[in-house]
Motif scaffolding. Structure first.
Motif, short mmCIF file in Angstrom:
data_model
loop_
_atom_site.label_atom_id
_atom_site.label_comp_id
_atom_site.label_asym_id
_atom_site.label_seq_id
_atom_site.Cartn_x
_atom_site.Cartn_y
_atom_site.Cartn_z
N ALA A 1 0.83 -1.20 0.00
CA ALA A 1 0.00 0.00 0.00
C ALA A 1 0.87 1.25 0.00
O ALA A 1 0.51 2.27 -0.60
N GLY A 2 2.03 1.18 0.67
CA GLY A 2 2.91 2.34 0.72
C GLY A 2 3.65 2.59 -0.58
O GLY A 2 3.89 3.74 -0.96
N ARG A 3 3.96 1.51 -1.32
CA ARG A 3 4.77 1.65 -2.54
C ARG A 3 3.94 1.64 -3.82
O ARG A 3 4.30 2.27 -4.81
N PHE A 4 2.83 0.90 -3.81
CA PHE A 4 2.00 0.77 -5.02
C PHE A 4 0.53 0.94 -4.64
O PHE A 4 -0.24 -0.02 -4.65
N SER A 5 0.15 2.16 -4.29
CA SER A 5 -1.20 2.40 -3.76
C SER A 5 -2.30 2.02 -4.74
O SER A 5 -3.34 1.48 -4.35
N GLY A 6 -2.09 2.30 -6.04
CA GLY A 6 -3.11 1.98 -7.03
C GLY A 6 -3.36 0.49 -7.14
O GLY A 6 -4.50 0.02 -7.09
N LEU A 7 -2.29 -0.28 -7.27
CA LEU A 7 -2.40 -1.73 -7.36
C LEU A 7 -2.90 -2.32 -6.05
O LEU A 7 -3.66 -3.31 -6.04
N ALA A 8 -2.51 -1.72 -4.93
CA ALA A 8 -2.93 -2.22 -3.62
C ALA A 8 -4.45 -2.19 -3.48
O ALA A 8 -5.05 -3.09 -2.87
N LEU A 9 -5.10 -1.19 -4.06
CA LEU A 9 -6.56 -1.10 -3.99
C LEU A 9 -7.20 -2.30 -4.67
O LEU A 9 -8.12 -2.92 -4.11
N PHE A 10 -6.70 -2.68 -5.85
CA PHE A 10 -7.27 -3.82 -6.57
C PHE A 10 -6.97 -5.14 -5.86
O PHE A 10 -7.78 -6.06 -5.87
N ILE A 11 -5.79 -5.21 -5.24
CA ILE A 11 -5.45 -6.41 -4.47
C ILE A 11 -6.42 -6.56 -3.30
O ILE A 11 -6.91 -7.66 -3.02
N PHE A 12 -6.73 -5.45 -2.65
CA PHE A 12 -7.64 -5.50 -1.50
C PHE A 12 -9.06 -5.88 -1.95
O PHE A 12 -9.75 -6.63 -1.25
N ILE A 13 -9.48 -5.39 -3.12
CA ILE A 13 -10.80 -5.76 -3.65
C ILE A 13 -10.83 -7.27 -3.92
O ILE A 13 -11.81 -7.96 -3.59
N GLY A 14 -9.75 -7.79 -4.54
CA GLY A 14 -9.65 -9.22 -4.79
C GLY A 14 -9.69 -10.02 -3.49
O GLY A 14 -10.33 -11.07 -3.41
N PHE A 15 -9.01 -9.50 -2.47
CA PHE A 15 -9.02 -10.14 -1.16
C PHE A 15 -10.44 -10.21 -0.59
O PHE A 15 -10.87 -11.25 -0.09
N LEU A 16 -11.17 -9.10 -0.69
CA LEU A 16 -12.54 -9.07 -0.17
C LEU A 16 -13.45 -10.06 -0.91
O LEU A 16 -14.30 -10.71 -0.29
N ILE A 17 -13.26 -10.18 -2.23
CA ILE A 17 -14.06 -11.12 -3.01
C ILE A 17 -13.80 -12.55 -2.55
O ILE A 17 -14.73 -13.34 -2.31
N HIS A 18 -12.51 -12.89 -2.41
CA HIS A 18 -12.14 -14.23 -1.95
C HIS A 18 -12.69 -14.51 -0.55
O HIS A 18 -13.32 -15.55 -0.31
#
Length: 337
Positions: free
Chosen positions: A147-164
């Motif tokens: 989240a600190g280094r790649f905030s844009g990608l981190a958002l999509f990773i978190f969305i994927g995490f929530l879906i799983h």
């Protein structure tokens, strides 16, 4: 395979070809050749061996859950099932073809549809419970850095995490809070009726309640089969460890020596991100996320590109190729009594 599946393969090849062209355009071919020459052959062989081992573990899970009848089927009959799953996961959006293809493969070996469905559901339940621990621990210990280094990608990773996690939590609620889950489901359906109308929601309600009932019954079956549950769980952990560790051994093949925990955590986050890419095989998104996250471990652009190619071939195209072989070579059919 039908026309839609062939279209899926074509889409994957076109997008992957575009990614390769873009990477070669920005990376001098001489640099890639030099990087390839420096590969450690022992670790490179190990990469492919570990990927094959993950398929062996998955075949073992299916054989274990097939109870006493497993001795009647050949080793190939079980081994081809994860290969076929890999093929159809690769060519269908959001990997939706994996589960149905396994069912078809099990029926081709002579297993009755109802029994095959039951085994696949039990396997799915065990897999999701094991994956839950991997996802939660990865987000807990590694997400802050991303989240600190790649905030844009981190958002999509978190969305994927929530879906799983949402799907896994629903599954656990069915298994351990059956009545409560049914009540909550009926309450949600009543709210949806006001928005979508009674007729449409009735079909949703019936379908959801049927799924709840099916998962509950299979969960109860698993609780009674404690020995098989334990063996299948150990094999599932082995399968996941092999699959999640592939990038680490690729980096070793590139003569880099990062932390196994750090690399494996990154790989798990890439898998979360791939869950929200609706293109077959998450083509494009997978390559982008790998190069973005693994730039932390690889400073050379040539090595990063080569590592991405090796990772994508091992975890994606190898399964696609072996899956085609598995689909063509059918096992001897053993009819169940």
């Amino acid at each position: 395979m039908n026309k839609k599946h062939l279209i899926g393969i074509i889409i994957v090849l076109i997008i992957s070809g575009g990614v390769i062209y873009f990477q070669l355009k920005n990376t001098p071919i001489n640099s890639l050749i030099q990087a390839a020459k420096s590969l450690n052959p022992s670790f490179l062989i190990l990469v492919f061996a570990i990927m094959i081992l993950s398929y062996v573990f998955e075949a073992g899970i299916l054989a274990t859950l097939s109870y006493e009848r497993k001795k009647e089927y050949s080793t190939w009959a079980f081994f081809r099932i994860p290969l076929i799953q890999a093929l159809f996961n690769a060519i269908t959006p959001l990997s939706t073809g994996g589960q149905p293809s396994q069912l078809v493969a099990m029926m081709q070996m002579g297993m009755k549809g109802a029994r095959a469905t039951s085994i696949l559901l039990m396997k799915f339940i065990i897999y999701q419970i094991c994956v839950l621990f991997a996802y939660v621990s990865t987000i807990a210990f590694g997400f802050k850095m991303i989240a600190g280094r790649f905030s844009g990608l981190a958002l999509f990773i978190f969305i994927g995490f929530l879906i799983h996690i949402s799907s896994i939590m629903f599954l656990l609620a069915v298994m351990f809070a059956y009545n409560w889950t049914k009540k909550i489901t009926l309450w949600i359906m009543k709210i949806l009726e006001k928005v979508f109308g009674t007729k449409r929601v009735d079909s949703w309600r019936q379908s959801t309640l049927n799924q709840i009932e099916t998962f509950y019954q299979e969960g109860q079956k698993l609780k009674r089969e404690k020995k098989k549950l334990l063996i299948a769980s150990i094999l599932t952990i082995g399968q996941l460890l092999c699959f999640y560790s592939i990038p680490y051994f690729i980096l070793l093949a590139l003569n880099l020596h990062p932390s196994w925990l750090a690399v494996t955590g990154m790989n798990i986050m890439i898998i979360m991100f791939m869950a929200i890419v609706p293109i077959p095989g998450a083509s494009g998104g997978a390559e982008f996320s790998f190069q973005t996250l693994f730039s932390i471990f690889i400073s050379s652009n040539a090595l990063l590109t080569l590592g991405m190619f090796l990772w994508r071939f091992t975890t994606y195209f190898l399964g696609l190729i072996l899956g085609v072989v598995g689909w063509i070579i059918k096992p001897k059919k053993v009819e169940e009594s």
